[in-house]
Design a protein around this motif. Structure first.
Motif, PDB file in Angstrom:
ATOM      1  N   ASN A 116       6.688  -3.792  -0.107  1.00  0.00           N
ATOM      2  CA  ASN A 116       6.216  -3.906  -1.287  1.00  0.00           C
ATOM      3  C   ASN A 116       5.267  -2.524  -1.322  1.00  0.00           C
ATOM      4  O   ASN A 116       4.291  -2.435  -1.857  1.00  0.00           O
ATOM      5  N   LEU A 117       5.820  -1.558  -0.931  1.00  0.00           N
ATOM      6  CA  LEU A 117       4.971  -0.242  -0.802  1.00  0.00           C
ATOM      7  C   LEU A 117       5.111   0.435  -2.243  1.00  0.00           C
ATOM      8  O   LEU A 117       5.798   0.144  -3.016  1.00  0.00           O
ATOM      9  N   LYS A 118       3.957   0.833  -2.718  1.00  0.00           N
ATOM     10  CA  LYS A 118       3.654   1.459  -3.850  1.00  0.00           C
ATOM     11  C   LYS A 118       2.979   2.946  -3.826  1.00  0.00           C
ATOM     12  O   LYS A 118       3.043   3.509  -2.724  1.00  0.00           O
ATOM     13  N   GLY A 119       2.763   3.494  -4.681  1.00  0.00           N
ATOM     14  CA  GLY A 119       2.112   4.935  -4.893  1.00  0.00           C
ATOM     15  C   GLY A 119       3.700   5.694  -4.779  1.00  0.00           C
ATOM     16  O   GLY A 119       4.663   5.572  -4.799  1.00  0.00           O
ATOM     17  N   GLU A 120       3.027   7.215  -4.433  1.00  0.00           N
ATOM     18  CA  GLU A 120       4.036   8.050  -4.803  1.00  0.00           C
ATOM     19  C   GLU A 120       4.673   8.256  -3.207  1.00  0.00           C
ATOM     20  O   GLU A 120       3.831   8.312  -2.321  1.00  0.00           O
ATOM     21  N   ILE A 121       5.766   8.897  -3.451  1.00  0.00           N
ATOM     22  CA  ILE A 121       6.373   9.333  -1.855  1.00  0.00           C
ATOM     23  C   ILE A 121       5.834  10.654  -1.362  1.00  0.00           C
ATOM     24  O   ILE A 121       5.813  11.773  -2.107  1.00  0.00           O
ATOM     25  N   PRO A 122       5.238  10.583  -0.441  1.00  0.00           N
ATOM     26  CA  PRO A 122       4.425  11.678   0.044  1.00  0.00           C
ATOM     27  C   PRO A 122       5.348  12.980   0.138  1.00  0.00           C
ATOM     28  O   PRO A 122       6.319  13.045   0.536  1.00  0.00           O
ATOM     29  N   TYR A 123       4.657  14.090  -0.397  1.00  0.00           N
ATOM     30  CA  TYR A 123       5.001  15.404  -0.460  1.00  0.00           C
ATOM     31  C   TYR A 123       5.292  15.901   1.189  1.00  0.00           C
ATOM     32  O   TYR A 123       6.471  16.540   1.442  1.00  0.00           O
ATOM     33  N   ALA A 124       4.536  15.333   2.201  1.00  0.00           N
ATOM     34  CA  ALA A 124       4.509  15.644   3.678  1.00  0.00           C
ATOM     35  C   ALA A 124       5.999  15.338   4.316  1.00  0.00           C
ATOM     36  O   ALA A 124       6.203  15.715   5.270  1.00  0.00           O
ATOM     37  N   LEU A 125       6.610  14.236   3.845  1.00  0.00           N
ATOM     38  CA  LEU A 125       7.873  13.715   4.253  1.00  0.00           C
ATOM     39  C   LEU A 125       8.913  15.040   4.073  1.00  0.00           C
ATOM     40  O   LEU A 125       9.926  14.807   4.901  1.00  0.00           O
ATOM     41  N   GLY A 126       8.815  16.107   3.503  1.00  0.00           N
ATOM     42  CA  GLY A 126       9.576  17.212   3.395  1.00  0.00           C
ATOM     43  C   GLY A 126       9.318  17.989   4.697  1.00  0.00           C
ATOM     44  O   GLY A 126      10.109  18.870   5.055  1.00  0.00           O
ATOM     45  N   ASN A 127       8.167  17.543   5.561  1.00  0.00           N
ATOM     46  CA  ASN A 127       8.155  18.368   6.825  1.00  0.00           C
ATOM     47  C   ASN A 127       9.253  17.811   7.929  1.00  0.00           C
ATOM     48  O   ASN A 127       9.283  18.360   9.067  1.00  0.00           O
ATOM     49  N   LEU A 128       9.934  16.431   7.679  1.00  0.00           N
ATOM     50  CA  LEU A 128      10.676  15.703   8.617  1.00  0.00           C
ATOM     51  C   LEU A 128      12.095  16.737   8.784  1.00  0.00           C
ATOM     52  O   LEU A 128      13.136  16.113   7.905  1.00  0.00           O
ATOM     53  N   GLY A 132       0.729  -1.249  -0.112  1.00  0.00           N
ATOM     54  CA  GLY A 132       0.016   0.142  -0.035  1.00  0.00           C
ATOM     55  C   GLY A 132       0.824   1.231   0.019  1.00  0.00           C
ATOM     56  O   GLY A 132       2.018   1.122  -0.338  1.00  0.00           O
ATOM     57  N   ASP A 133       0.085   2.427   0.209  1.00  0.00           N
ATOM     58  CA  ASP A 133       0.905   3.822  -0.035  1.00  0.00           C
ATOM     59  C   ASP A 133       1.731   4.044   1.559  1.00  0.00           C
ATOM     60  O   ASP A 133       1.246   3.551   2.712  1.00  0.00           O
ATOM     61  N   ILE A 134       2.566   4.776   1.456  1.00  0.00           N
ATOM     62  CA  ILE A 134       3.202   5.438   2.555  1.00  0.00           C
ATOM     63  C   ILE A 134       2.330   6.644   3.105  1.00  0.00           C
ATOM     64  O   ILE A 134       1.895   7.647   2.355  1.00  0.00           O
ATOM     65  N   PRO A 135       1.522   6.401   4.344  1.00  0.00           N
ATOM     66  CA  PRO A 135       0.660   7.627   4.707  1.00  0.00           C
ATOM     67  C   PRO A 135       1.192   8.919   4.927  1.00  0.00           C
ATOM     68  O   PRO A 135       2.422   8.977   5.414  1.00  0.00           O
ATOM     69  N   ASN A 136       0.540   9.807   4.499  1.00  0.00           N
ATOM     70  CA  ASN A 136       0.923  11.389   4.810  1.00  0.00           C
ATOM     71  C   ASN A 136       1.342  11.684   6.340  1.00  0.00           C
ATOM     72  O   ASN A 136       2.111  12.519   6.451  1.00  0.00           O
ATOM     73  N   ILE A 137       0.429  11.148   7.120  1.00  0.00           N
ATOM     74  CA  ILE A 137       0.697  11.377   8.405  1.00  0.00           C
ATOM     75  C   ILE A 137       2.115  10.896   8.973  1.00  0.00           C
ATOM     76  O   ILE A 137       2.459  12.052  10.247  1.00  0.00           O
ATOM     77  N   SER A 177      18.619  10.268   8.289  1.00  0.00           N
ATOM     78  CA  SER A 177      18.494   8.975   7.412  1.00  0.00           C
ATOM     79  C   SER A 177      17.268   8.632   6.748  1.00  0.00           C
ATOM     80  O   SER A 177      16.278   8.403   7.641  1.00  0.00           O
ATOM     81  N   LEU A 178      17.018   8.603   5.935  1.00  0.00           N
ATOM     82  CA  LEU A 178      15.746   8.188   5.048  1.00  0.00           C
ATOM     83  C   LEU A 178      15.955   7.129   3.996  1.00  0.00           C
ATOM     84  O   LEU A 178      16.754   7.356   2.966  1.00  0.00           O
ATOM     85  N   ASP A 179      15.524   5.961   4.244  1.00  0.00           N
ATOM     86  CA  ASP A 179      15.546   4.767   3.312  1.00  0.00           C
ATOM     87  C   ASP A 179      14.319   4.122   2.711  1.00  0.00           C
ATOM     88  O   ASP A 179      13.663   3.730   3.777  1.00  0.00           O
ATOM     89  N   LEU A 180      13.993   4.584   1.594  1.00  0.00           N
ATOM     90  CA  LEU A 180      12.799   4.027   0.988  1.00  0.00           C
ATOM     91  C   LEU A 180      13.033   3.009  -0.162  1.00  0.00           C
ATOM     92  O   LEU A 180      12.353   2.712  -1.008  1.00  0.00           O
ATOM     93  N   SER A 181      14.267   2.446  -0.209  1.00  0.00           N
ATOM     94  CA  SER A 181      14.677   1.605  -1.227  1.00  0.00           C
ATOM     95  C   SER A 181      13.879   0.187  -1.178  1.00  0.00           C
ATOM     96  O   SER A 181      13.420  -0.243  -0.337  1.00  0.00           O
ATOM     97  N   CYS A 182      14.058  -0.352  -2.483  1.00  0.00           N
ATOM     98  CA  CYS A 182      13.573  -1.714  -2.563  1.00  0.00           C
ATOM     99  C   CYS A 182      12.009  -1.762  -2.357  1.00  0.00           C
ATOM    100  O   CYS A 182      11.595  -2.710  -1.611  1.00  0.00           O
ATOM    101  N   ASN A 183      11.356  -0.857  -3.028  1.00  0.00           N
ATOM    102  CA  ASN A 183       9.996  -1.103  -3.046  1.00  0.00           C
ATOM    103  C   ASN A 183       9.326  -0.848  -4.451  1.00  0.00           C
ATOM    104  O   ASN A 183      10.119  -1.230  -5.250  1.00  0.00           O
ATOM    105  N   ARG A 184       8.063  -0.620  -4.488  1.00  0.00           N
ATOM    106  CA  ARG A 184       7.655  -0.271  -5.865  1.00  0.00           C
ATOM    107  C   ARG A 184       7.048   1.066  -6.033  1.00  0.00           C
ATOM    108  O   ARG A 184       5.856   1.355  -6.544  1.00  0.00           O
ATOM    109  N   LEU A 185       7.290   2.116  -5.347  1.00  0.00           N
ATOM    110  CA  LEU A 185       7.066   3.291  -5.492  1.00  0.00           C
ATOM    111  C   LEU A 185       7.429   4.065  -6.890  1.00  0.00           C
ATOM    112  O   LEU A 185       8.084   3.647  -7.567  1.00  0.00           O
ATOM    113  N   THR A 186       6.286   4.902  -7.009  1.00  0.00           N
ATOM    114  CA  THR A 186       6.257   5.494  -8.456  1.00  0.00           C
ATOM    115  C   THR A 186       6.143   7.059  -8.348  1.00  0.00           C
ATOM    116  O   THR A 186       6.205   7.494  -7.083  1.00  0.00           O
ATOM    117  N   GLY A 187       5.964   7.553  -9.461  1.00  0.00           N
ATOM    118  CA  GLY A 187       5.782   8.919  -9.385  1.00  0.00           C
ATOM    119  C   GLY A 187       7.388   9.660  -9.362  1.00  0.00           C
ATOM    120  O   GLY A 187       8.330   8.975  -9.363  1.00  0.00           O
TER     121      GLY A 187
END
Length: 617
Positions: A460-472, A439-444, A477-487
């Protein structure tokens, strides 16, 4: 701050001088040790350096209390000078840089009035000849010899310290069997023997030490079973036997009435079987460390009684079952580490607890078999991660029972498995990697603004990387590798100036990598494995800022479109112009549009593909 005056002061009647914790520096003036009436001198926790003028003490000296600990004092100290200070009751020169060799037997037999002796981390080398001591030290309650290069247990000198309450022989090189003579020290409250080379079994006679409250023997070579007699120590609050070779099952008696454990660490041994379902029955536990064993089965529900539990570390076992959602009811839980087990299934939200995990600082569920959506509901409750802690410049570590919590824990940070000996209160981590989340990475997650580490890789995460992660903005260290993220990669990530490690590799991301001061520091390993991703630092594409891009196939009001141009390109310039003139003069009847669309569809498609291939070179 500053230094002491070099010239003597007229303080002939001074008996008590306390200058601790004032950031004083420089060398110690000799006149300080010649004050004829001085009985107590406290200079600890400063920045004094150089030699200590012990030879300036007048004899007989009235000095009774001397504390020079936590300075930068060095040089040699002649032990014979110390042996002449026979009125000493309190001597603490710990945490300095001295280089002398002292003999413990002579020290204890000469300074018979001593109540506190702390030489820990002083730089001194302490030896013992285990000779018969003719003088007892009936009032000694504290003996600290940590990191004093001891290689033999001082059996004989300790035999006469019958009222000793604290014994610290940690971080030495003491070999041999665990000495049963310790069991005769019935007044001991605190016993630190960790980081030595003790071997053999833990003696049953420990049950004679009825006042023992804190027993730490981690990082030795102890073996055999854990004696149930430990459970008979009704006053024992803290037990650390980690990093040994102990085995068998964990005794059920740990939950007996009268057992009020606050802290238990049996990690990195060879225990097997299940976690006793009596553990935590009394509800007093604040820290439970059972990592690095061969424990099986589910987590006992008895731990739900431990409302003061702050640290639960069970990593690297064979524990199974679904996620223990009842842990969310432990409102003080700060560290939850279930890494490298066999937990499975979705992480369901508790229907019993309204607000779960509100104090959580570290969550590591990596390398399990969890499935389904990421626990969005729980992310909403991580209140401790929603506020940036602006503390002092000095590091603040997690405390258990009022003392710094020491539990070396491995966390995957910045692509490496790093060892944290102590946990900082403002270093917040979420690691859900190497599971089967989808599923998606939640904006929360963007609300958890104090996060330092977020690892969602190998799922097996999919969908786009949330723009809200820019609030962090605190994340390192941010690791979202080896998933099925798009966009596309959101430009908001390029504004995180604290970001030191980024891994978005092995996904299906497209478009251009955002430009930013921090992004320019990442190499291509951060982005590789995304065939349609373009821009620095990937080598397979370069920027062409002045290259005209293929425009969208929108018609203009006057009817002149890219279809006409393509027709001209594919059928010949003359025929194309005639057709274009005919369309303009007749107003583009529908029948002609249909014929034109059918005739040039293939040509347009081929030219468009060729155009994008050219741009991508």
């Amino acid at each position: 701050m500053g230094s002491l005056p070099k010239s003597p002061l007229n303080l002939t009647h001074l008996t008590y001088l306390a200058l601790q914790g004032n950031k004083l520096n420089g060398t110690l003036p000799s006149w300080l040790f010649t004050l004829p009436s001085l009985e107590s001198l406290y200079l600890f926790n400063n920045m004094f350096n150089g030699d200590v003028p012990f030879n300036s003490f007048g004899l007989p000296s009235f000095i009774k209390n001397l504390s020079l600990s936590f300075n930068q004092l060095g040089g040699q100290i002649d032990q014979t000078l110390i042996l002449q200070l026979t009125n000493l009751r309190y001597l603490d020169i710990s945490s300095n840089n001295f280089t002398s060799h002292w003999e413990l037997d002579a020290l204890l037999s000469s300074l018979t009035n001593l109540e506190v002796l702390d030489l820990s981390f002083s730089g001194l080398s302490i030896t013992t000849n285990n000779a018969t001591t003719h003088h007892a030290n009936p009032n000694m309650i504290y003996l600290g010899l940590a990191s004093c290069k001891l290689n033999e247990f001082p059996v004989v000198p300790l035999r006469y310290l019958r009222n000793l309450e604290l014994l610290d022989l940690s971080i030495n090189d003491i070999h041999g069997q665990f000495p049963p003579s310790i069991c005769n020290m019935s007044n001991l409250i605190t016993l630190y023997l960790f980081e030595n080379s003790f071997r053999g079994v833990i003696p049953q006679c420990l049950e004679n030490m009825t006042n023992l409250a804190d027993l730490q023997m981690y990082s030795n070579q102890l073996e055999g079973l854990l004696p149930p007699s430990i459970c008979n120590l009704g006053g024992l609050l803290s037990l650390d036997l980690s990093n040994n070779n102990l085995g068998g099952v964990i005794p059920q008696c740990f939950g007996n009435p009268g057992s009020d454990f606050v802290f238990i660490n049996l990690g990195n041994n060879d225990f097997h079987g299940t976690i006793p379902n009596t553990l935590g029955y009394r509800g007093t536990l604040q820290g439970l460390i059972l990592k690095g064993n061969n424990l099986q089965g589910e987590l006992p529900n008895s731990l739900s009684n431990c409302h003061d539990l702050e640290v639960l570390d069970l990593e690297n076992n064979n524990l199974n079952g679904t996620f223990p959602d009842w842990l969310g009811g432990l409102s003080n839980l700060k560290v939850l580490n279930l890494r490298s087990n066999m937990f499975y299934g979705p992480i369901a939200t508790s229907f019993v607890v309204d607000v779960s995990f509100q104090s959580l600082l570290v969550l590591d569920l990596s390398h399990n078999r969890f499935v389904g959506q990421l626990p969005t509901k729980y992310f909403q409750n991580y209140n401790a991660m929603k506020h940036v802690v602006r503390g002092s410049t000095m590091p603040e570590y997690l405390l258990i029972n009022g003392t710094e919590f020491y539990n070396p824990v491995v966390m995957t940070v910045k692509g490496l498995d790093l060892l944290f000996e102590k946990l900082l209160v403002n270093y917040m981590i979420i690691d859900l990697s190497s599971n089967k989340f989808e599923g998606d990475i939640p904006n929360i997650i963007g609300n958890l603004i104090s996060l330092k580490v977020l690892n969602l890789s190998h799922n097996n995460l999919k969908g786009e990387i949330p723009y809200a992660l820019g609030n962090l903005l605190e994340i390192e260290s941010l690791d979202l590798s080896c998933n099925r993220l798009t966009g596309e990669i959101p430009k908001s990530l390029a504004g995180i100036t604290n970001l030191e490690y980024l891994n978005l590799s092995e996904n299906n991301l497209v478009g251009r990598i955002p430009k930013g001061e921090q992004f320019s520091t990442f190499d291509m390993s951060s982005f590789q494995g995304n065939p349609k991703l373009c821009g620095f630092p990937l080598p397979n594409c370069s920027d062409h800022p002045h290259e005209p891009q293929l425009e969208k196939d929108d018609e203009e009001d006057n009817g002149f479109t890219w279809r006409v141009v393509m027709m001209g390109y594919g059928c010949g310039t003359f025929v194309g112009l005639l057709m274009g003139y005919f369309m303009l003069s007749t107003g583009r009847p529908k029948w002609f549009n249909d014929i034109a669309d059918a005739g040039i569809y293939l040509i347009l498609t081929r030219q468009t593909k060729r155009r994008y291939i050219f741009i991508g070179r």
